[in-house]
Write a protein that holds these residues in place. Structure first.
Motif, mmCIF file in Angstrom:
data_model
loop_
_atom_site.group_PDB
_atom_site.id
_atom_site.type_symbol
_atom_site.label_atom_id
_atom_site.label_comp_id
_atom_site.label_asym_id
_atom_site.label_seq_id
_atom_site.Cartn_x
_atom_site.Cartn_y
_atom_site.Cartn_z
ATOM 1 N N ALA A 23 0.824 -1.211 0.000
ATOM 2 C CA ALA A 23 0.000 0.000 0.000
ATOM 3 C C ALA A 23 0.855 1.257 0.000
ATOM 4 N N THR A 24 1.950 1.213 0.709
ATOM 5 C CA THR A 24 2.845 2.369 0.738
ATOM 6 C C THR A 24 3.457 2.614 -0.636
ATOM 7 N N ALA A 25 3.827 1.530 -1.315
ATOM 8 C CA ALA A 25 4.424 1.651 -2.652
ATOM 9 C C ALA A 25 3.383 2.003 -3.706
ATOM 10 N N ASN A 26 2.143 1.536 -3.523
ATOM 11 C CA ASN A 26 1.091 1.757 -4.522
ATOM 12 C C ASN A 26 -0.253 1.972 -3.823
ATOM 13 N N PRO A 27 -0.571 3.216 -3.434
ATOM 14 C CA PRO A 27 -1.820 3.502 -2.716
ATOM 15 C C PRO A 27 -3.079 3.151 -3.504
ATOM 16 N N ARG A 28 -2.945 2.971 -4.840
ATOM 17 C CA ARG A 28 -4.120 2.676 -5.671
ATOM 18 C C ARG A 28 -4.802 1.367 -5.287
ATOM 19 N N ILE A 29 -4.096 0.473 -4.620
ATOM 20 C CA ILE A 29 -4.726 -0.808 -4.283
ATOM 21 C C ILE A 29 -5.806 -0.632 -3.227
ATOM 22 N N MET A 30 -5.883 0.549 -2.597
ATOM 23 C CA MET A 30 -6.880 0.785 -1.549
ATOM 24 C C MET A 30 -8.005 1.699 -2.031
ATOM 25 N N ARG A 31 -8.179 1.809 -3.342
ATOM 26 C CA ARG A 31 -9.208 2.695 -3.878
ATOM 27 C C ARG A 31 -10.615 2.226 -3.510
ATOM 28 N N THR A 32 -11.536 3.185 -3.516
ATOM 29 C CA THR A 32 -12.945 2.849 -3.310
ATOM 30 C C THR A 32 -13.503 2.237 -4.590
ATOM 31 N N ALA A 33 -14.694 1.691 -4.495
ATOM 32 C CA ALA A 33 -15.324 1.065 -5.660
ATOM 33 C C ALA A 33 -15.537 2.082 -6.780
ATOM 34 N N PHE A 34 -15.950 3.310 -6.435
ATOM 35 C CA PHE A 34 -16.163 4.333 -7.457
ATOM 36 C C PHE A 34 -14.843 4.758 -8.101
ATOM 37 N N GLN A 35 -13.786 4.864 -7.311
ATOM 38 C CA GLN A 35 -12.485 5.214 -7.879
ATOM 39 C C GLN A 35 -12.026 4.133 -8.852
ATOM 40 N N ARG A 36 -12.220 2.888 -8.453
ATOM 41 C CA ARG A 36 -11.787 1.791 -9.314
ATOM 42 C C ARG A 36 -12.606 1.771 -10.602
ATOM 43 N N MET A 37 -13.896 2.016 -10.496
ATOM 44 C CA MET A 37 -14.761 2.045 -11.678
ATOM 45 C C MET A 37 -14.346 3.168 -12.622
ATOM 46 N N CYS A 38 -14.095 4.333 -12.066
ATOM 47 C CA CYS A 38 -13.698 5.500 -12.862
ATOM 48 C C CYS A 38 -12.385 5.239 -13.579
ATOM 49 N N HIS A 39 -11.379 4.768 -12.849
ATOM 50 C CA HIS A 39 -10.062 4.549 -13.438
ATOM 51 C C HIS A 39 -10.102 3.448 -14.486
ATOM 52 N N MET A 40 -10.917 2.436 -14.247
ATOM 53 C CA MET A 40 -11.047 1.336 -15.200
ATOM 54 C C MET A 40 -11.448 1.850 -16.582
ATOM 55 N N ILE A 41 -12.388 2.805 -16.607
ATOM 56 C CA ILE A 41 -12.884 3.345 -17.882
ATOM 57 C C ILE A 41 -11.901 4.336 -18.477
ATOM 58 N N VAL A 42 -11.444 5.265 -17.657
ATOM 59 C CA VAL A 42 -10.600 6.357 -18.148
ATOM 60 C C VAL A 42 -9.246 5.851 -18.632
ATOM 61 N N GLU A 43 -8.710 4.825 -17.974
ATOM 62 C CA GLU A 43 -7.383 4.342 -18.341
ATOM 63 C C GLU A 43 -7.355 3.616 -19.679
ATOM 64 N N GLU A 44 -8.522 3.316 -20.238
ATOM 65 C CA GLU A 44 -8.557 2.750 -21.584
ATOM 66 C C GLU A 44 -8.591 3.841 -22.650
ATOM 67 N N GLY A 45 -8.504 5.100 -22.214
ATOM 68 C CA GLY A 45 -8.386 6.200 -23.158
ATOM 69 C C GLY A 45 -9.681 6.965 -23.356
ATOM 70 N N SER A 46 -9.568 8.087 -24.019
ATOM 71 C CA SER A 46 -10.734 8.902 -24.354
ATOM 72 C C SER A 46 -10.409 9.725 -25.594
ATOM 73 N N GLU A 47 -11.438 10.086 -26.330
ATOM 74 C CA GLU A 47 -11.285 10.875 -27.554
ATOM 75 C C GLU A 47 -12.312 11.991 -27.545
ATOM 76 N N ASP A 48 -11.848 13.230 -27.660
ATOM 77 C CA ASP A 48 -12.735 14.390 -27.690
ATOM 78 C C ASP A 48 -13.042 14.779 -29.138
ATOM 79 N N TYR A 49 -14.287 15.157 -29.383
ATOM 80 C CA TYR A 49 -14.664 15.651 -30.709
ATOM 81 C C TYR A 49 -15.806 16.655 -30.556
ATOM 82 N N LEU A 50 -16.001 17.463 -31.573
ATOM 83 C CA LEU A 50 -17.059 18.471 -31.572
ATOM 84 C C LEU A 50 -18.275 17.931 -32.303
ATOM 85 N N ASP A 51 -19.411 18.053 -31.672
ATOM 86 C CA ASP A 51 -20.680 17.670 -32.291
ATOM 87 C C ASP A 51 -21.620 18.859 -32.172
ATOM 88 N N ASN A 52 -21.850 19.547 -33.308
ATOM 89 C CA ASN A 52 -22.672 20.760 -33.296
ATOM 90 C C ASN A 52 -22.165 21.769 -32.269
#
Length: 677
Positions: A23-52
């Motif tokens: 845990a000291t070396a990697n605090p991410r292992i103690m994330r909450t369920a919402f943090q883990r859910m968020c990082h799971m999605i975001v870490e696979e990347g994102s692409e911004d584009y303009l729509d109207n």
């Protein structure tokens, strides 16, 4: 073959001190369920584009790349962006972590698919180094007395809720440890926050061992063995699913667990926490997520359990105090059930704790087509060819049923669909599209489900019709016939409107086929170039007020007005504008020559369209003749020309021999009726 290295990595075991070092070396292992859910999605990347003119973020996670797009979600970037924003807010503890997330939309709008993607994503993420999380079990360390008195004769006792190991630390020590860790973490949504305490059986064992070791926590923690927790819906680890059943066969213990009567004989009391099965869906979903299928069909007694679970992160099993949980709670429902919730004044508390995200049907044509192409492409459909525009025609009708009639008097529903699809209509801009979306109240929440379209395409594909190809008109016919028995069409007026929209889709499909046949007919650019040269020859003479000299006879004559107008009328140049258009063309030619370039009719879209339409009209007799006579009776030159058109359709437009012949016969029938096509 089994990956032994991965097996041993996922089966990691260690002491409590080992975990503190991790845990000291990697605090991410103690994330909450919402943090883990968020990082799971975001870490696979994102692409911004303009729509109207609106900035939209697309998350490739929802393209389901790990399963080759099997559960890919199309056309819902805006609702999915809102969902991810809720996860981001909850990861930073801005309040949405204490809400019940409700996906609301019509049947078949991908609500269940989104939940399935999230559950599979968590399973996959927990197996990766970046998504590692840990739990613990108690060991007797060879003490038979502990095994007999605390574990009921077993050598170990696993935490039934697979909770965060730091719950074992006393509050004051926990806070000191976390403050040191968070001082090293720069991003706020990576900060570690451990709330809550041990579950009842672990609390009981903790207190008994504390007595045994006279308050020495370090000795107590020697009995703790840490292990890697791998989330799995099938194994009921960290992922729970709950759906309504018959009221007589369902009670709230399915959510919070029930007494294990066999263990009462071992432990002597039904209030002993070790004699209770903490295996309700809320219990097993701890550290992950729980999905409520058709949540608002649940009995009110079940909905009450959601109140504490969402707002306080607490559940109340029978005969025990409230238990802390850490999980993402997501439910989904349809419009009628949601209206019932709104009208039920007794459920005001649940409404207040609910974050609703509308998951509508797709309203962009090209995104709707992607749904059906995923299931009905050449790789999956081997025995029959699907003619061009077949999936587009079905998609066009489906999207039309979901759109609201535009309030602008000069705008049709089909034009509105094209604007939404990014096409240009009458000079309208993205600002007009935004206005149209704002004035629509429930667009995409009503209309035809993709499932109905998929069912009808499947039926046509497996029908016994003696053809190797299905075309748009076959699909539209089956879609129309099926409306008689469609269970979700509530009125005859709605059924009549859907039939009218079938006609609209058919007309648009006919126009697209006409354009493709036209392109195949006029594809020989040598003929277009000759026609263009002839037109420019007469236009130049007209603008310069000179006669035209015949190249063969040498005689002079007036510019051919009939020829020029026959071309200009194809692009709706009125008679009073012909002089301006002709001067514009000559100026365009002159400008090219001044730059040392030869004029190319292909560089002027308006002129090219006019030339193609004129050449197509000149060839209409050939097409009409091909449709009115057997191929064997046609002049060999005509046969060769028709064959050439077919080959172009097959090579460049995706037709097969059958549907190419159908397309030519269709255009021939239009000519036979006297239409100008």
């Amino acid at each position: 073959p089994l990956d032994h290295e991965a097996y041993h990595r996922l089966g990691w075991l260690g002491s409590f001190n080992d975990y503190l070092q991790l845990a000291t070396a990697n605090p991410r292992i103690m994330r909450t369920a919402f943090q883990r859910m968020c990082h799971m999605i975001v870490e696979e990347g994102s692409e911004d584009y303009l729509d109207n003119k609106k900035l939209i973020t697309h998350y490739p996670f929802f393209d389901d790349p790990h399963h080759k797009g099997k559960d890919a979600v199309f056309g819902l970037d805006i609702p999915l962006m809102r969902l991810v924003n809720i996860f981001k807010s909850a990861a930073r503890r801005y309040g949405t972590e204490r809400r019940f997330i409700l996906l609301h939309g019509p049947v078949g709008s991908a609500k269940s698919t989104i939940c399935r993607l999230l559950k599979r994503g968590l399973e996959r993420y927990s197996r990766r180094k970046e998504g590692a999380l840990f739990s613990f079990e108690w060991s007797d360390l060879g003490h038979e007395k502990i095994a007999k008195e605390l574990f009921g004769g077993s050598r170990s006792y696993a935490c039934p809720m697979r909770e965060e190991p730091l719950h074992l630390l006393p509050e004051e020590e926990r806070e000191k440890f976390l403050s040191k860790l968070n001082a090293k973490v720069k991003e706020q949504d990576h900060h570690v926050h451990i709330e809550g305490g041990l579950c009842p059986p672990c609390r009981f064992i903790y207190q008994e061992l504390l007595k045994m070791y006279e308050g020495k926590v370090d000795r107590l923690l020697e009995h703790v063995i840490l292990n890697r927790a791998i989330l799995s819906e099938k194994d009921r680890v960290g992922i729970g699913t709950f759906q309504p059943k018959d009221e007589k066969n369902q009670d709230s213990t399915e959510l919070t667990g029930d007494i294990n009567y066999r263990k009462i004989a071992i432990y002597g009391s039904d209030s002993d926490p070790r004699a209770f099965n903490f295996d309700g869906e809320f219990n097993i979903a701890n550290r992950g997520m729980i999905e409520f299928i058709e949540v608002l069909k649940l009995d009110v007694a079940f909905l009450y359990d959601l109140l504490g679970a969402s707002q306080e992160h607490l559940i109340k099993p029978k005969k025990f105090a409230q238990i802390d949980i850490d999980e993402v709670i997501i439910g989904h429902t349809n419009e009628p059930e949601y209206r019932k919730l709104q009208s039920n004044e007794f459920m005001e508390a649940l409404r207040d704790r609910t974050v609703k995200i509308d998951i509508p049907y797709i309203t962009k044509l090209h995104e709707e087509v992607r749904i059906y192409f995923k299931d009905f492409n050449a790789d999956r459909v081997k025995n029959k060819h699907i003619a061009p525009h077949t999936l587009e025609a079905a998609s066009l009708w489906a999207v039309l049923t979901r759109l609201e009639e535009p309030k602008k008097a000069n705008l049709t529903l089909l034009q509105k669909l094209k604007l939404y699809n990014g096409e240009s209509v009458g000079g309208m801009t993205s600002d007009n599209v935004r206005e149209l979306r704002k004035e629509a109240h429930s667009e995409g929440l009503r209309g035809i489900s993709p499932r109905y379209i998929q069912d009808k395409i499947s039926q046509v594909l497996v029908s016994d019709r003696d053809r190797g190809c299905i075309n748009p008109f076959m699909i539209l016919k089956d879609l129309e016939n099926g409306l008689k028995h469609h269970s979700l069409i509530s009125s005859e007026d709605q059924r009549s409107r859907f039939r009218e929209l079938i006609s609209t889709a058919r007309e648009e499909c006919e126009e697209r086929i006409r354009r493709e046949v036209q392109q195949a007919v006029v594809a020989d650019e040598r003929h277009l170039a000759e026609l263009c040269a002839n037109y420019l020859h007469h236009v130049k003479a007209y603008v310069q007020r000179e006669p035209v000299r015949d190249t063969e006879s040498g005689k002079e004559a007036e510019p051919n007005e009939r020829l020029m107008r026959s071309i200009e009328e194809k692009i709706d140049i009125p008679d009073h504008r012909k002089d301006d258009f002709r001067r514009e063309v000559i100026n365009y030619v002159t400008a090219a020559q001044e730059k040392g370039k030869e004029f190319d009719f292909r560089s002027n879209a308006k002129l090219r369209k006019a030339l193609e339409s004129k050449l197509f009209e000149d060839q209409r007799d050939l097409i009409a003749l091909s449709g009115s006579a057997a191929s064997s009776t046609l002049d060999p030159q005509v046969q060769a020309s028709v064959r050439q058109v077919k080959e172009r359709l097959i090579e460049h437009a995706g037709y097969c021999e059958v549907c190419a012949s159908d397309a030519i016969d269709f255009i021939a029938s239009i000519f036979a009726r006297g239409s100008s096509a």
